[in-house]
Motif scaffolding. Sequence first.
Motif, PDB file in Angstrom:
ATOM      1  N   GLU A   1       0.830  -1.208   0.000  1.00  0.00           N
ATOM      2  CA  GLU A   1       0.000   0.000   0.000  1.00  0.00           C
ATOM      3  C   GLU A   1       0.866   1.260   0.000  1.00  0.00           C
ATOM      4  OE1 GLU A   1      -4.208  -1.152   2.168  1.00  0.00           O
ATOM      5  OE2 GLU A   1      -2.476  -0.696   3.448  1.00  0.00           O
ATOM      6  N   ARG A   2       1.906   1.259   0.845  1.00  0.00           N
ATOM      7  CA  ARG A   2       2.794   2.427   0.898  1.00  0.00           C
ATOM      8  C   ARG A   2       3.541   2.608  -0.426  1.00  0.00           C
ATOM      9  NH1 ARG A   2       4.042   0.170   5.928  1.00  0.00           N
ATOM     10  NH2 ARG A   2       5.988  -0.669   5.082  1.00  0.00           N
ATOM     11  N   GLU A   3       4.031   1.514  -0.974  1.00  0.00           N
ATOM     12  CA  GLU A   3       4.846   1.591  -2.175  1.00  0.00           C
ATOM     13  C   GLU A   3       4.052   2.106  -3.384  1.00  0.00           C
ATOM     14  OE1 GLU A   3       8.250   1.489  -4.355  1.00  0.00           O
ATOM     15  OE2 GLU A   3       8.097   0.994  -2.212  1.00  0.00           O
ATOM     16  N   PHE A   4       2.806   1.646  -3.529  1.00  0.00           N
ATOM     17  CA  PHE A   4       2.011   1.999  -4.713  1.00  0.00           C
ATOM     18  C   PHE A   4       0.912   3.017  -4.423  1.00  0.00           C
ATOM     19  CE2 PHE A   4       3.424  -2.456  -5.672  1.00  0.00           C
ATOM     20  CZ  PHE A   4       4.297  -2.128  -6.710  1.00  0.00           C
ATOM     21  N   ASN A   5       0.837   3.465  -3.163  1.00  0.00           N
ATOM     22  CA  ASN A   5      -0.173   4.455  -2.780  1.00  0.00           C
ATOM     23  C   ASN A   5      -1.583   3.985  -3.141  1.00  0.00           C
ATOM     24  OD1 ASN A   5      -1.089   6.870  -1.657  1.00  0.00           O
ATOM     25  ND2 ASN A   5      -0.991   7.960  -3.611  1.00  0.00           N
ATOM     26  N   VAL A   6      -1.881   2.743  -2.747  1.00  0.00           N
ATOM     27  CA  VAL A   6      -3.204   2.165  -3.009  1.00  0.00           C
ATOM     28  C   VAL A   6      -3.794   1.666  -1.699  1.00  0.00           C
ATOM     29  CG1 VAL A   6      -2.624   1.463  -5.364  1.00  0.00           C
ATOM     30  CG2 VAL A   6      -2.228  -0.143  -3.463  1.00  0.00           C
ATOM     31  N   SER A   7      -5.070   1.291  -1.759  1.00  0.00           N
ATOM     32  CA  SER A   7      -5.745   0.677  -0.615  1.00  0.00           C
ATOM     33  C   SER A   7      -6.046  -0.778  -0.969  1.00  0.00           C
ATOM     34  CB  SER A   7      -7.043   1.418  -0.308  1.00  0.00           C
ATOM     35  OG  SER A   7      -7.796   0.727   0.682  1.00  0.00           O
ATOM     36  N   ILE A   8      -5.687  -1.702  -0.072  1.00  0.00           N
ATOM     37  CA  ILE A   8      -5.932  -3.127  -0.301  1.00  0.00           C
ATOM     38  C   ILE A   8      -6.772  -3.654   0.856  1.00  0.00           C
ATOM     39  CG2 ILE A   8      -4.882  -5.393  -0.656  1.00  0.00           C
ATOM     40  CD1 ILE A   8      -2.344  -3.936  -1.576  1.00  0.00           C
ATOM     41  N   VAL A   9      -7.965  -4.153   0.533  1.00  0.00           N
ATOM     42  CA  VAL A   9      -8.911  -4.628   1.551  1.00  0.00           C
ATOM     43  C   VAL A   9      -9.325  -6.051   1.229  1.00  0.00           C
ATOM     44  CG1 VAL A   9     -11.132  -4.237   2.660  1.00  0.00           C
ATOM     45  CG2 VAL A   9      -9.754  -2.283   1.918  1.00  0.00           C
ATOM     46  N   SER A  10      -9.392  -6.892   2.248  1.00  0.00           N
ATOM     47  CA  SER A  10      -9.827  -8.279   2.085  1.00  0.00           C
ATOM     48  C   SER A  10     -11.319  -8.387   2.391  1.00  0.00           C
ATOM     49  CB  SER A  10      -9.028  -9.193   3.018  1.00  0.00           C
ATOM     50  OG  SER A  10      -9.516 -10.514   2.950  1.00  0.00           O
ATOM     51  N   ARG A  11     -12.064  -8.915   1.427  1.00  0.00           N
ATOM     52  CA  ARG A  11     -13.501  -9.132   1.618  1.00  0.00           C
ATOM     53  C   ARG A  11     -13.841 -10.544   1.166  1.00  0.00           C
ATOM     54  NH1 ARG A  11     -15.668  -3.463  -1.053  1.00  0.00           N
ATOM     55  NH2 ARG A  11     -14.872  -2.064   0.574  1.00  0.00           N
ATOM     56  N   ASP A  12     -14.208 -11.363   2.110  1.00  0.00           N
ATOM     57  CA  ASP A  12     -14.509 -12.767   1.829  1.00  0.00           C
ATOM     58  C   ASP A  12     -13.312 -13.417   1.139  1.00  0.00           C
ATOM     59  OD1 ASP A  12     -17.049 -12.493   2.983  1.00  0.00           O
ATOM     60  OD2 ASP A  12     -17.865 -11.707   1.103  1.00  0.00           O
ATOM     61  N   SER A  13     -13.499 -13.895  -0.087  1.00  0.00           N
ATOM     62  CA  SER A  13     -12.408 -14.562  -0.811  1.00  0.00           C
ATOM     63  C   SER A  13     -11.805 -13.654  -1.871  1.00  0.00           C
ATOM     64  CB  SER A  13     -12.917 -15.845  -1.474  1.00  0.00           C
ATOM     65  OG  SER A  13     -13.950 -15.543  -2.408  1.00  0.00           O
ATOM     66  N   GLU A  14     -11.925 -12.347  -1.674  1.00  0.00           N
ATOM     67  CA  GLU A  14     -11.407 -11.399  -2.661  1.00  0.00           C
ATOM     68  C   GLU A  14     -10.539 -10.331  -1.993  1.00  0.00           C
ATOM     69  OE1 GLU A  14     -14.626 -11.148  -6.306  1.00  0.00           O
ATOM     70  OE2 GLU A  14     -14.788  -9.716  -4.657  1.00  0.00           O
TER      71      GLU A  14
END
Length: 325
Positions: A29-42
Amino acid sequence: MIEHSINIERMEEAVTLFGAFDENIRHLEREFNVSIVSRDSELKVSGDGEMVRWAIQAINGLMTLISRGEEISEQTIRYVISLVRAGRADEIDSFGRDVLCITARGKPIKAKTVGQTKYVRAIQKNTITLGVGPAGTGKTYLAVAAAVAAFRAKEVNRIILTRPAVEAGERLGFLPGDLQSKVDPYLRPLYDALFEMLGPETYEKYVERGNIEVAPLAYMRGRTLDDSFIILDEAQNTSREQMKMFLTRMGFGSKIVITGDVTQIDLPSDKVSGLKEAMRVLKGVEDIAICRLSGSDVVRHVLVQRIIKAYEDDEQRQDKEKKKK
């Protein structure tokens, strides 16, 4: 801003991807300035277009490594990120596939970067291989692992490790003790690698039998080395004459690996490095490979990469200033 989803088939792989306290995902997230969220199997990745694309490539690359049972360390994540940013995401699957050797404690030794993979394959394919690169790229360690693997497979009868003792002027006479005591300080990195792969007791047994020999380069003169795996370490500190002498020691059924770092030459300024000369003279010769490892192949602490980069940048600045003058 865009959002993209990645399906995760096995949750245990997702746990490995996230790491302890989600530190791996936070790194991405820090490296690419994105948000990564886990939802169920995704996994939901959101952010700017190109950054999301890079983050997805990095995640897919890491998942490929995880599915092969690879350990995901901070160094692995940094390396995968560097490949993605360089447009080389398709190369992520090419390293860490083959086990080169198993240590005395059962640890598998593998190439950890694309450059290391090419280096190992060159050693296996060619009779003479020159591995040139900065500190921490695994030049010596992987060469010793390849030697132990060849010895265990009975492809060679002996492992011979040698290194120029530049600091003692190749004479070693003023140091106390017998020959082994005199050369120990210069050959310690080679001992350390052998101890790890064979174990101290097995190492001592093979030394007593003459299957393993560790000696300074000066003691190679006049010999013909058959059925041996020969490693010349710190070759940047050889003279032109020493390198030619060493290369012509090779006998039938032998394999040679020469390692060195041309940025750390300890010779007097008026002497030409034998390694540099060999790289020029032997270029294009059949059955001889020249592998160049770079800062991206460093597998030590992240600071080692930064130090190497800082020195490279400084040398480039000095070269530009000299050209201006």
